[in-house]
Design a protein around this motif. Structure first.
Motif, PDB file in Angstrom:
ATOM      1  N   ARG A 109      -3.924   8.668   0.651  1.00  0.00           N
ATOM      2  CA  ARG A 109      -3.737   7.213   0.565  1.00  0.00           C
ATOM      3  C   ARG A 109      -2.308   6.818   0.942  1.00  0.00           C
ATOM      4  O   ARG A 109      -1.361   7.494   0.602  1.00  0.00           O
ATOM      5  N   THR A 111       0.178   3.038   1.549  1.00  0.00           N
ATOM      6  CA  THR A 111       0.268   1.590   1.728  1.00  0.00           C
ATOM      7  C   THR A 111       0.550   1.367   3.204  1.00  0.00           C
ATOM      8  O   THR A 111       1.567   1.842   3.726  1.00  0.00           O
ATOM      9  N   ARG A 113       1.252  -1.260   6.064  1.00  0.00           N
ATOM     10  CA  ARG A 113       1.679  -2.655   6.267  1.00  0.00           C
ATOM     11  C   ARG A 113       1.489  -3.132   7.697  1.00  0.00           C
ATOM     12  O   ARG A 113       1.968  -4.197   8.059  1.00  0.00           O
ATOM     13  N   ARG A 202       6.549 -10.863   2.159  1.00  0.00           N
ATOM     14  CA  ARG A 202       7.705 -10.142   1.616  1.00  0.00           C
ATOM     15  C   ARG A 202       8.665  -9.904   2.772  1.00  0.00           C
ATOM     16  O   ARG A 202       8.276  -9.281   3.769  1.00  0.00           O
ATOM     17  N   SER A 259       1.609  -8.393  -3.978  1.00  0.00           N
ATOM     18  CA  SER A 259       1.755  -8.930  -5.334  1.00  0.00           C
ATOM     19  C   SER A 259       2.533 -10.236  -5.398  1.00  0.00           C
ATOM     20  O   SER A 259       2.600 -10.860  -6.458  1.00  0.00           O
ATOM     21  N   ARG A 302       8.590  10.892  -3.836  1.00  0.00           N
ATOM     22  CA  ARG A 302       8.428  10.712  -5.292  1.00  0.00           C
ATOM     23  C   ARG A 302       9.529  11.483  -5.994  1.00  0.00           C
ATOM     24  O   ARG A 302      10.052  12.469  -5.472  1.00  0.00           O
TER      25      ARG A 302
END
Ligand SMILES: Cc1cc2nc3c(=O)[nH]c(=O)nc-3n(C[C@H](O)[C@H](O)[C@H](O)COP(=O)(O)O)c2cc1C
Length: 314
Positions: A109, A111, A113, A202, A259, A302
């Motif tokens: 997975r 994100t 954009r 954003r 968000s 991470r």
């Protein structure tokens, strides 16, 4: 357990802030919110932080089940300790309902954009995502008509305008994006080269992600809603977010959480009344569609497990 936590940490989080920490017991693991990683100018209500922690909790449940470990989850187990979000007690015996497809989607997975392909997303796939959210106690509303689509886009633009007036918002965005040698934040390689593209609300700094999509972007917008807006409902909505993103990834779909309109009170209430009929509390928008041709965005970094995991004092 450490390996399951490491896999779970692939969960999405606002600005890749990874606002969680873990305490390990003999047969339990405890999830805490790491309030030092809260972004107050962006996420005044702390909703994004709770959604991020809910997503990592669901990732952990999937990772444990896939390694054959049963677990019982108690959410918000101690009213005197609001940042203790979950106590996960390990059970002997095999875990029921291990979903290896979802577990392997954790590593793939991203994100994404970029603008998406002009292939439509089949309604049957959208129905699967709706069921994935419902299984976690949340509601996923698929935006079906142009009017509602325009209302969501309007809310995103209005929220962006409101945020440009908030002191500290631009500083948080600058601090958490475009960082390349850091174990957190969003690297340049994950931001579009043309920041005026579809994720335009954003105002990320220009990145390196090429946008090759030539046709019309046929992405669909989904609104994730909860029956109320307390921290427990937000945590559960985060678990539903994870279930939706992993299920979409398993089907080969690209996804991007949005968000912004939930971070501003006026646009959140507008979405609740105009798009959700005033009945549900909106928590997040998710853009979903077929990725354009070209390599997918790279994995974001991470923090090392040693920086997020501690042993429970005996
Ligand atoms: C609660 C939440 C809010 C987010 N909001 C946005 C957003 O508004 N725009 C965006 O491009 N990405 C958003 N994201 C995605 C994160 O930036 C992303 O998960 C993080 O950078 C880690 O990258 P990855 O998802 O590719 O692993 C959000 C993620 C979460 C969990």
């Amino acid at each position: 357990m450490r390996r399951a936590i490491e896999l779970a940490s692939r969960a999405p989080s606002v600005h890749n802030s990874q606002p969680w920490r873990w305490y390990l017991g003999e047969r339990s693991v405890h999830l805490y919110a790491d309030l030092r990683r809260w972004l107050p100018a962006t996420d005044h209500d702390g909703r994004d932080l709770m959604l991020s922690c809910g997503a990592v909790l669901h990732h952990l449940r999937i990772a444990l089940a896939a390694s054959g470990v049963g677990a019982t989850v108690r959410r918000m187990p101690n009213p005197d300790e609001p940042d203790h979000l979950a106590a996960v007690e390990l059970r002997s015996g095999r875990a029921p309902g291990a979903d290896l497809g979802l577990a392997s989607a954790i590593s793939t997975r991203r994100t994404d954009r970029r603008s998406y392909h002009d292939w439509p997303v089949p309604e049957a796939f959208l129905a699967e995502l709706t069921s994935a959210a419902a299984a976690q106690g949340a509601t996923l509303r698929v935006i079906g008509d142009t009017r509602a689509h325009n209302q969501v886009m309007h809310a995103i633009r209005e929220a962006a305008k409101a945020q440009s007036e908030i002191s500290g918002y631009d500083t948080e965005l600058a601090l958490w994006t475009g960082r390349d040698a850091s174990p957190d934040g969003i690297p340049t390689a994950n931001l579009p080269a043309n920041p005026g593209g579809v994720a335009a609300g954003r105002r990320f700094r220009p990145g390196e992600l090429a946008d090759h999509s030539a046709g019309t972007d046929r992405a669909r917008l989904l609104v994730l809603g909860a029956t109320s807006d307390d921290p427990l409902s937000q945590l559960r909505a985060g678990e539903a977010l994870s279930a939706v993103l992993l299920s979409a990834t398993e089907s080969g779909l690209a996804t991007c959480p949005l968000s912004q309109p939930l971070e501003i009170g006026t646009t959140r209430r507008y979405l609740r009344d105009a798009v959700l009929g005033g009945t549900l509390s909106p928590q997040l928008i998710i853009r979903v569609g077929w990725a354009p041709s070209g390599p997918p965005p790279p994995a974001t970094p991470r923090r090392a497990p040693a920086d997020t995991i501690e042993d429970l004092p005996r």
